[in-house]
Design an enzyme around this catalytic site. Structure first.
Site, PDB file in Angstrom:
ATOM      1  N   LYS A 213       0.960  -1.188  -0.117  1.00  0.00           N
ATOM      2  CA  LYS A 213       0.102  -0.191   0.236  1.00  0.00           C
ATOM      3  C   LYS A 213       0.787   1.066   0.022  1.00  0.00           C
ATOM      4  CE  LYS A 213      -3.547  -1.981   2.904  1.00  0.00           C
ATOM      5  NZ  LYS A 213      -4.252  -1.954   4.285  1.00  0.00           N
TER       6      LYS A 213
ATOM      7  N   ARG B 111      13.758 -11.171   4.310  1.00  0.00           N
ATOM      8  CA  ARG B 111      14.226 -11.450   3.095  1.00  0.00           C
ATOM      9  C   ARG B 111      13.776 -10.375   2.197  1.00  0.00           C
ATOM     10  NH1 ARG B 111      14.209 -16.827  -0.325  1.00  0.00           N
ATOM     11  NH2 ARG B 111      16.189 -17.117   1.062  1.00  0.00           N
TER      12      ARG B 111
HETATM   13  N1  ASP Z   1      17.707 -20.021  -2.233  1.00  0.00           N
HETATM   14  C1  ASP Z   1      19.040 -19.331  -2.560  1.00  0.00           C
HETATM   15  C2  ASP Z   1      18.598 -17.681  -2.409  1.00  0.00           C
HETATM   16  O1  ASP Z   1      17.474 -17.546  -2.026  1.00  0.00           O
HETATM   17  C3  ASP Z   1      19.562 -19.293  -3.862  1.00  0.00           C
HETATM   18  C4  ASP Z   1      18.493 -19.434  -5.055  1.00  0.00           C
HETATM   19  O2  ASP Z   1      17.410 -18.976  -5.153  1.00  0.00           O
HETATM   20  O3  ASP Z   1      18.822 -19.741  -6.124  1.00  0.00           O
HETATM   21  O4  ASP Z   1      19.350 -17.192  -2.631  1.00  0.00           O
END
Ligand code: ASP
Length: 323
Positions: free
Chosen positions: A86, A108
């Site tokens: 949003k 992340r």
């Molecule tokens: N899972 C790993 C990452 O998050 C590698 C990938 O996505 O290829 O970087």
């Protein structure tokens, strides 16, 4: 009570001894996975928020399981379900979450630097679960744990990291971690997939231990560990093409039973997942006896338990085991 802000943004933040402490604690928690009852109480009453703005299967699930195995409350939020969709900034979202007094935020994000930015602003611990092309420190720690168990140690090993080095946060964290633990690293890819100066990311420590090979045969020759990487197409937007096509890249840098013969006879094969079968790795190798890919996933839970404990409770005691 305020938590201790022991962030984990980059492997560069960790001394070699701290890495060994995390691996030693991980060993203990890996053994717990074989017990019928897997729960401990060290993080009882603590709250961990998993904030994932990029897709994830292994990392997100294993952070949640890790928190729950230590009796913490784990809350998952992410992507379209958050107010960033949003127009709220990441920092505002994080500040609002922090006002609910979590003990750790696991983040992340596609922006390299997201975890560092939150760590600067947060009072609670921030753990980087992958920030753009920058780093994925817990992946490197679980990879080190997997290698240590399979090979009896990391020091002195020859580790080949093969594939899309340019876009890989896994490669960057592994270069730093493996160099700190005394391994030698070969980065194996066409020149266009190797960022100039990558050997220098850890200063003298990595300069002395990292070399580049632009042919698979030379890169795998004498390797104890072969770590394959996926081509990260999602990070190519706006870039000039780096290789003619995926089929050609697969033919020249993909790992098959035939090309695996270039490595040592007892070399192990690793991959952080998700695997693109038939591209960087043939199904025979992925499912074969040399692959430790699912072991990596199991270590992911154990290592993330250790990382969460360190983040929330403080330094882990040394347990006297070697890297
Ligand atoms: N899972 C790993 C990452 O998050 C590698 C990938 O996505 O290829 O970087």
């Amino acid at each position: 009570m305020r938590c201790v802000p022991r962030h984990l943004v980059s492997i560069a933040d960790l001394e070699r001894g701290e890495i060994v402490q995390i691996l030693d604690r991980g060993d203990r928690y890996r053994a717990l996975a074989d017990e019928p009852i897997k729960k401990l109480t060290s993080l009882r009453g603590r709250t961990v928020i998993n904030m994932f703005f990029e897709s994830s299967t292994r990392t997100r699930t294993s952070f949640e399981i890790a928190a729950k195995r230590l009796s913490a409350e784990a809350i998952n939020i992410g992507g379209a379900a958050t107010s960033t969709s949003k127009g709220e900034t990441l920092l505002d979202t994080a500040e609002n979450l922090e006002a609910m007094y979590p003990d750790a935020i696991v983040v992340r994000h596609s922006f390299g630097g997201a975890a560092a930015m939150l760590a600067r602003a947060a009072r609670c611990a921030v753990i980087n679960a992958g920030d753009g092309q920058h780093e994925h420190p817990t992946q490197a720690l679980l990879d080190a744990a997997t290698i240590r168990r399979a090979k009896g140690g990391v020091e002195g090993l020859e580790v080949a990291i093969v594939g899309d080095i340019a876009h890989s946060r896994v490669a960057r964290s592994n270069i730093l971690c493996l160099a700190k633990l005394g391994a030698r690293v070969r980065l194996v890819a066409p020149w266009t997939l190797i960022p100039r100066g990558i050997e220098e990311i850890g200063g003298e420590e990595t300069r002395a231990r990292v070399r580049i090979a632009t042919r698979l045969e030379a890169g795998l020759d004498g390797a104890d560990v072969v770590m394959m990487l996926r081509v990260q197409h999602e990070r190519f937007a706006g870039e000039a093409p780096r290789f003619p096509n995926t089929r050609e890249l697969s033919r020249t840098f993909g790992l098959s039973e035939r090309s695996l013969r270039f490595a040592k006879a007892d070399a192990i094969v690793m991959h952080p997942g998700p695997i693109n079968r038939g591209v960087e790795l043939s199904p025979e190798v992925a499912d074969g006896p040399r692959a430790v890919i699912l072991q990596q996933v199991s270590w992911g839970v154990a290592i993330r338990m250790a990382v969460l404990e360190r983040a929330i409770l403080g330094d882990l005691p040394a347990e006297g085991e070697r890297a």
